[in-house]
Write a protein that holds these residues in place. Sequence first.
Motif, mmCIF file in Angstrom:
data_model
loop_
_atom_site.group_PDB
_atom_site.id
_atom_site.type_symbol
_atom_site.label_atom_id
_atom_site.label_comp_id
_atom_site.label_asym_id
_atom_site.label_seq_id
_atom_site.Cartn_x
_atom_site.Cartn_y
_atom_site.Cartn_z
ATOM 1 N N LYS A 70 0.506 -0.871 -0.125
ATOM 2 C CA LYS A 70 -0.503 0.364 -0.200
ATOM 3 C C LYS A 70 0.422 1.197 0.335
ATOM 4 O O LYS A 70 0.365 2.205 -0.173
ATOM 5 N N LEU A 71 1.924 1.107 0.550
ATOM 6 C CA LEU A 71 2.974 2.920 0.985
ATOM 7 C C LEU A 71 3.877 2.449 -0.383
ATOM 8 O O LEU A 71 4.368 3.509 -0.413
ATOM 9 N N ILE A 72 3.861 1.256 -1.007
ATOM 10 C CA ILE A 72 5.621 1.268 -1.588
ATOM 11 C C ILE A 72 4.323 0.791 -3.144
ATOM 12 O O ILE A 72 4.530 -0.518 -3.631
ATOM 13 N N THR A 73 4.491 1.910 -4.074
ATOM 14 C CA THR A 73 4.535 1.375 -5.055
ATOM 15 C C THR A 73 5.607 1.258 -6.396
ATOM 16 O O THR A 73 5.092 1.294 -8.025
ATOM 17 N N THR A 74 6.228 2.464 -6.334
ATOM 18 C CA THR A 74 7.870 2.708 -6.832
ATOM 19 C C THR A 74 9.205 2.211 -6.313
ATOM 20 O O THR A 74 8.843 1.552 -4.929
ATOM 21 N N PHE A 75 10.333 1.959 -6.729
ATOM 22 C CA PHE A 75 11.165 1.560 -6.803
ATOM 23 C C PHE A 75 12.002 3.017 -6.016
ATOM 24 O O PHE A 75 12.988 2.646 -4.621
ATOM 25 N N GLU A 76 11.981 3.845 -6.279
ATOM 26 C CA GLU A 76 11.714 5.795 -5.083
ATOM 27 C C GLU A 76 11.426 5.532 -4.111
ATOM 28 O O GLU A 76 11.712 5.574 -2.650
ATOM 29 N N ASP A 77 9.708 4.709 -3.703
ATOM 30 C CA ASP A 77 9.105 4.338 -2.403
ATOM 31 C C ASP A 77 9.749 3.454 -1.595
ATOM 32 O O ASP A 77 10.181 3.788 -0.632
ATOM 33 N N TYR A 78 10.561 2.093 -2.450
ATOM 34 C CA TYR A 78 10.854 1.351 -2.066
ATOM 35 C C TYR A 78 12.490 2.072 -1.106
ATOM 36 O O TYR A 78 12.956 1.677 -0.449
ATOM 37 N N ALA A 79 13.361 2.762 -2.159
ATOM 38 C CA ALA A 79 14.387 2.728 -1.450
ATOM 39 C C ALA A 79 14.135 3.931 -0.249
ATOM 40 O O ALA A 79 14.757 4.101 0.565
ATOM 41 N N ASP A 80 13.695 5.371 -0.696
ATOM 42 C CA ASP A 80 12.607 5.881 0.624
ATOM 43 C C ASP A 80 12.514 5.279 1.799
ATOM 44 O O ASP A 80 13.205 5.457 3.053
ATOM 45 N N SER A 81 11.958 3.934 1.410
ATOM 46 C CA SER A 81 11.862 3.107 2.752
ATOM 47 C C SER A 81 12.988 2.624 3.954
ATOM 48 O O SER A 81 13.612 2.619 4.972
ATOM 49 N N LEU A 82 13.952 1.829 3.004
ATOM 50 C CA LEU A 82 15.556 1.828 3.340
ATOM 51 C C LEU A 82 15.688 2.330 3.673
ATOM 52 O O LEU A 82 16.914 2.580 4.773
#
Length: 209
Positions: A70-82
């Motif tokens: 729900k919160l991670i829809t792009t690779f940018e979101d994924y990198a932001d979470s890390l």
Amino acid sequence: MSLGLGALLAGCCANTNCDCQDERADAFYFRFATSGADSFDAKTELDTVLVKRFALQLDAKGQPVLIKTKLITTFEDYADSLNAAGSFDLVTVVRATAARRDTIVVSNNFPFAQSSARRLNAYLYRIEVRSAPYAPKHYLKVNSLRYEVKSIKLEGRFVGDGCCTCYRNTLKTASLVKLPAVVGQPVPASTAITATETDKAPVYTTITK
């Protein structure tokens, strides 16, 4: 192969120093613009640059895959979470002279050590430019100019001459995007990078403000 020819090649190879110089065959070279529009001041703005490496999730074939939530829809979101969790590799590049302040090299084993069989295309990279006046304790807190290198594709082959077998890159492409200053804002369109070398001379990608 005759015994005589085999002995001749064996003798030849015994005296051959295989210096493939292929450590950076897959490397990407970046140069910060220091003149013209949207350029950096090499003396005050390129004193320190942060390079971050984010390990991507891989599928059964070893290719990067995004597992959406729900919160991670792009690779940018994924990198932001890390990034928020501090789950990334970090190298702080500090330059001693202005002559070397405008370039960054990212390869399979530089500036980070290679982990297992992972190559550049198994990661997403971010380059952050921090102005010289900021103290080290602020490096992970202050806003900065942020750039992302993603969608890296590599192709290559091994070339041998009977004595030495060396790796040669035949294709390297990626996408470069300037990220917004505030996390969560829309990410602009990426710029395609083609860094394939034809004569072993590095192909530089220019980074502007």
